[in-house]
Scaffold this motif. Structure first.
Motif, PDB file in Angstrom:
ATOM      1  N   HIS A  75     -29.247  35.404  37.377  1.00  0.00           N
ATOM      2  CA  HIS A  75     -28.245  36.479  37.420  1.00  0.00           C
ATOM      3  C   HIS A  75     -28.716  37.649  38.271  1.00  0.00           C
ATOM      4  N   ALA A  76     -29.943  37.571  38.767  1.00  0.00           N
ATOM      5  CA  ALA A  76     -30.499  38.731  39.485  1.00  0.00           C
ATOM      6  C   ALA A  76     -29.708  38.983  40.762  1.00  0.00           C
ATOM      7  N   SER A  77     -29.541  40.251  41.050  1.00  0.00           N
ATOM      8  CA  SER A  77     -28.743  40.608  42.215  1.00  0.00           C
ATOM      9  C   SER A  77     -29.527  41.597  43.067  1.00  0.00           C
ATOM     10  N   SER A  78     -29.337  41.494  44.389  1.00  0.00           N
ATOM     11  CA  SER A  78     -30.008  42.480  45.244  1.00  0.00           C
ATOM     12  C   SER A  78     -29.046  43.608  45.600  1.00  0.00           C
ATOM     13  N   TYR A 109     -45.216  41.199  36.498  1.00  0.00           N
ATOM     14  CA  TYR A 109     -44.735  39.810  36.557  1.00  0.00           C
ATOM     15  C   TYR A 109     -43.434  39.696  37.364  1.00  0.00           C
ATOM     16  N   ALA A 110     -42.658  40.808  37.409  1.00  0.00           N
ATOM     17  CA  ALA A 110     -41.343  40.740  38.078  1.00  0.00           C
ATOM     18  C   ALA A 110     -41.414  41.211  39.528  1.00  0.00           C
ATOM     19  N   LYS A 111     -42.597  41.547  40.001  1.00  0.00           N
ATOM     20  CA  LYS A 111     -42.652  42.284  41.274  1.00  0.00           C
ATOM     21  C   LYS A 111     -42.127  41.519  42.489  1.00  0.00           C
ATOM     22  N   HIS A 112     -42.115  40.191  42.452  1.00  0.00           N
ATOM     23  CA  HIS A 112     -41.589  39.442  43.608  1.00  0.00           C
ATOM     24  C   HIS A 112     -40.137  39.032  43.416  1.00  0.00           C
ATOM     25  N   THR A 113     -39.519  39.533  42.361  1.00  0.00           N
ATOM     26  CA  THR A 113     -38.111  39.183  42.087  1.00  0.00           C
ATOM     27  C   THR A 113     -37.271  40.455  42.227  1.00  0.00           C
ATOM     28  N   PRO A 114     -35.938  40.297  42.328  1.00  0.00           N
ATOM     29  CA  PRO A 114     -35.100  41.515  42.387  1.00  0.00           C
ATOM     30  C   PRO A 114     -34.853  42.122  41.008  1.00  0.00           C
ATOM     31  N   GLY A 135     -29.038  53.762  36.887  1.00  0.00           N
ATOM     32  CA  GLY A 135     -29.039  53.065  38.182  1.00  0.00           C
ATOM     33  C   GLY A 135     -28.983  51.552  38.036  1.00  0.00           C
ATOM     34  N   GLY A 136     -29.143  51.041  36.804  1.00  0.00           N
ATOM     35  CA  GLY A 136     -29.075  49.590  36.581  1.00  0.00           C
ATOM     36  C   GLY A 136     -30.443  48.977  36.365  1.00  0.00           C
ATOM     37  N   ILE A 137     -30.589  48.301  35.225  1.00  0.00           N
ATOM     38  CA  ILE A 137     -31.879  47.733  34.800  1.00  0.00           C
ATOM     39  C   ILE A 137     -31.599  46.415  34.098  1.00  0.00           C
ATOM     40  N   GLU A 138     -32.303  45.365  34.449  1.00  0.00           N
ATOM     41  CA  GLU A 138     -32.091  44.084  33.747  1.00  0.00           C
ATOM     42  C   GLU A 138     -32.980  43.943  32.509  1.00  0.00           C
ATOM     43  N   LEU A 139     -34.194  44.445  32.610  1.00  0.00           N
ATOM     44  CA  LEU A 139     -35.140  44.311  31.488  1.00  0.00           C
ATOM     45  C   LEU A 139     -35.539  45.713  31.034  1.00  0.00           C
ATOM     46  N   LEU A 140     -35.088  46.066  29.845  1.00  0.00           N
ATOM     47  CA  LEU A 140     -35.348  47.418  29.339  1.00  0.00           C
ATOM     48  C   LEU A 140     -36.327  47.347  28.171  1.00  0.00           C
ATOM     49  N   ILE A 141     -37.366  48.164  28.261  1.00  0.00           N
ATOM     50  CA  ILE A 141     -38.365  48.236  27.193  1.00  0.00           C
ATOM     51  C   ILE A 141     -38.204  49.622  26.564  1.00  0.00           C
ATOM     52  N   ALA A 142     -38.150  49.688  25.246  1.00  0.00           N
ATOM     53  CA  ALA A 142     -37.824  50.982  24.634  1.00  0.00           C
ATOM     54  C   ALA A 142     -38.424  51.120  23.251  1.00  0.00           C
ATOM     55  N   THR A 143     -38.658  52.361  22.866  1.00  0.00           N
ATOM     56  CA  THR A 143     -38.918  52.632  21.454  1.00  0.00           C
ATOM     57  C   THR A 143     -37.542  52.902  20.819  1.00  0.00           C
ATOM     58  N   PRO A 144     -37.352  52.531  19.539  1.00  0.00           N
ATOM     59  CA  PRO A 144     -36.000  52.550  18.977  1.00  0.00           C
ATOM     60  C   PRO A 144     -35.324  53.928  19.012  1.00  0.00           C
TER      61      PRO A 144
END
Ligand code: AMP
Length: 486
Positions: A75-78, A109-114, A135-144
């Motif tokens: 699903h990754a988009s450039s 780990y994601a650095k070579h992907t969009p 701005g749009g983020i596919e993988l979000l890491i968060a504290t609750p």
């Protein structure tokens, strides 16, 4: 729940991961999957829910980030349009440190992907985080708590989250995040894969898994609640709490402790003990939940490069810290929760290295020590210590009132000096929170959506950083002890 029976791959190439991910793995210097990676990656790739038992330091992050990146990749988009980068995977972490560590690894780990990754946590300006996630983020890491703030402000939508990770879920419950988790889970799509990682599987964790997972595959890479055979555990007993600090200094000096993390149960104790050690010319710093993020990161960096060899920590602050090759852990206070003992001492003796775990106990700790012995199936024989403490005769100026005050402290009476009752108050608060947690209605009745908007997470109280005290001219334990008495 099913125990996994997947044959464990011994090489990353066996996972059928995208070449861009394999390249990042190679650049990270990983040659062989760790046990949790070998077991979890294939299961996560099949789309099943996972209940994984693994502590930080075991390679747990890659075990969920790599397969999730693989699943998001199609699903990754450039495109530069934010709409083309909805949040597809959400990782919830209990502490800022853990969130930062997970985010750093995910980025690597994601650095070579969009695929775009971001981290949001409390104690930092919200505006910058909002700009990034808008701005749009596919993988979000968060504290609750911080994630709820952003949801409330409309900075982020979780409507397209297909993958959820609850990292260190046991700690999130311990820290009272359950209501926040409920609110977040309530806005996530029901159709999703949920991965839960926890160092221990308490009954509460099992209930959380039952409520929010579908037939999770259980993956355990180490015997739960077991302590490593590489760790030598020694318990020292002193007559009362007043002797503990002197005993600690004595142990550090006599046992040649070169680097150690010392655990205490309260932030106040962390600060006071650090000052005490600094006065003894022991190069110590404290790390606890009230410090700003930059203070904590700076202290951690100093500890990691050994320029500050002693770190005094509370469980909450120490959770999730990845410190390689730590030779010694000291329990200045025994934890109230026996499972925390396993977490604490698991920071030493990693990857086959030898480790030491020292604990200092008083007769008041008998119950806690028995609970730890039962949980870890260990028999402890406490070695009595007689630390060098000041003799009455060495303090001729002491008044009868001072002597009486000390007597009260020894007898644990409420009229003890102020500094001790403050510590007790914090301990009581902690216990109250724990009791509320286990009585949480979430576990006894169906979830009711909150009628009011979610309470924002309390901003961290800023306290001044621990000041480096000038060492006293002639340090000795007896003098130190006296200087703390009034
Ligand atoms: P974690 O348990 O995810 O916090 O990982 C602990 C540390 O192990 C991190 O510094 C990772 O970069 C590192 N690590 C993760 N997987 C591997 C691997 N397969 N080989 C070597 N190091 C790894």
């Amino acid at each position: 729940m099913t125990q996994t029976a997947v044959a464990a791959p011994t090489d990353f190439s066996e996972f059928q991961l995208d070449a861009r991910l394999l390249r990042a793995i190679e650049e990270s210097g990983y040659t062989t999957p760790t046990p949790i990676q070998a077991q979890a990656i294939p299961v996560v790739l099949t789309g099943q829910d996972v209940m994984g038992s693994a502590q930080t330091g075991t390679g747990k992050t890659a075990s969920f980030v790599l397969p999730l990146l693989q699943k998001i990749l199609p699903h990754a988009s450039s495109s530069t349009s934010p709409a083309r980068h909805p949040v597809r995977a959400l990782v919830l972490c209990p502490t800022r440190e853990l969130a930062v560590q997970v985010a750093e690894n995910a980025e690597k780990y994601a650095k070579h992907t969009p695929i775009r990754t971001a981290v949001v946590f409390g104690g930092m300006d919200m505006k910058q985080q909002a700009l990034q996630i808008r701005g749009g983020i596919e993988l979000l890491i968060a504290t609750p708590g911080r994630l709820l703030d952003h949801l409330e402000q409309g900075n982020v939508s979780l409507a397209q989250v297909n993958y959820l990770v609850l990292d260190e879920a046991d700690r999130m419950l311990d820290m009272g995040f359950l209501p926040d988790l409920q609110r977040i889970l309530n806005v996530l799509p029901k159709q999703r894969q949920t991965l839960l990682f926890s160092a221990t599987f308490s009954p509460e964790i099992r209930k959380l898994a039952e409520s929010y997972q579908k037939n999770p595959i259980t993956i355990e890479t180490a015997q739960r609640n077991a302590t490593s055979n590489n760790i030598t555990q020694t318990v020292y007993s002193v007559a009362d709490k007043l002797q503990k600090r002197s005993a600690l200094v004595q142990l550090i000096q006599e046992q040649n402790v070169e680097q150690a993390m010392i655990f205490v149960n309260t932030k106040i104790e962390a600060r006071e003990l650090t000052r005490f050690l600094q006065r003894a010319r022991i190069n110590a710093q404290t790390i606890h939940g009230d410090q700003t993020q930059s203070e904590r990161l700076a202290t951690l960096a100093q500890f990691k490069d050994n320029s500050v060899p002693i770190l005094v920590a509370t469980d909450v602050a120490a959770r999730g810290l990845d410190i390689a090759q730590m030779p010694c852990v000291i329990n200045f206070d025994l934890p109230y929760n026996a499972e925390d003992y396993v977490h604490r001492i698991g920071r030493t003796g990693r990857a086959g290295a030898q480790g030491r775990a020292l604990s200092i106990v008083t007769p008041n700790d008998d119950r806690l020590l028995a609970a730890i012995a039962k949980l870890t199936k260990t028999t402890f024989t406490a070695i009595p210590l007689e630390p060098v403490i000041p003799e009455r005769a060495a303090r001729p100026e002491r008044s009868a009132r001072q002597d009486k005050s000390e007597e009260r402290v020894k007898n644990n009476e409420r009229s003890a000096p102020m500094r001790r009752s403050a510590v007790e108050e914090r301990e009581l608060d902690y216990l109250r929170r724990k009791m509320n947690l286990s009585n949480d209605p979430f576990f006894n009745q169906p979830y009711q959506p909150a009628t009011s908007s979610p309470a924002p997470v309390a901003p961290t109280d800023l306290i001044s950083p621990t000041k480096q005290l000038k060492p006293v001219a002639k340090p000795n334990v007896a003098a130190l002890f006296m200087s703390k008495k009034r």
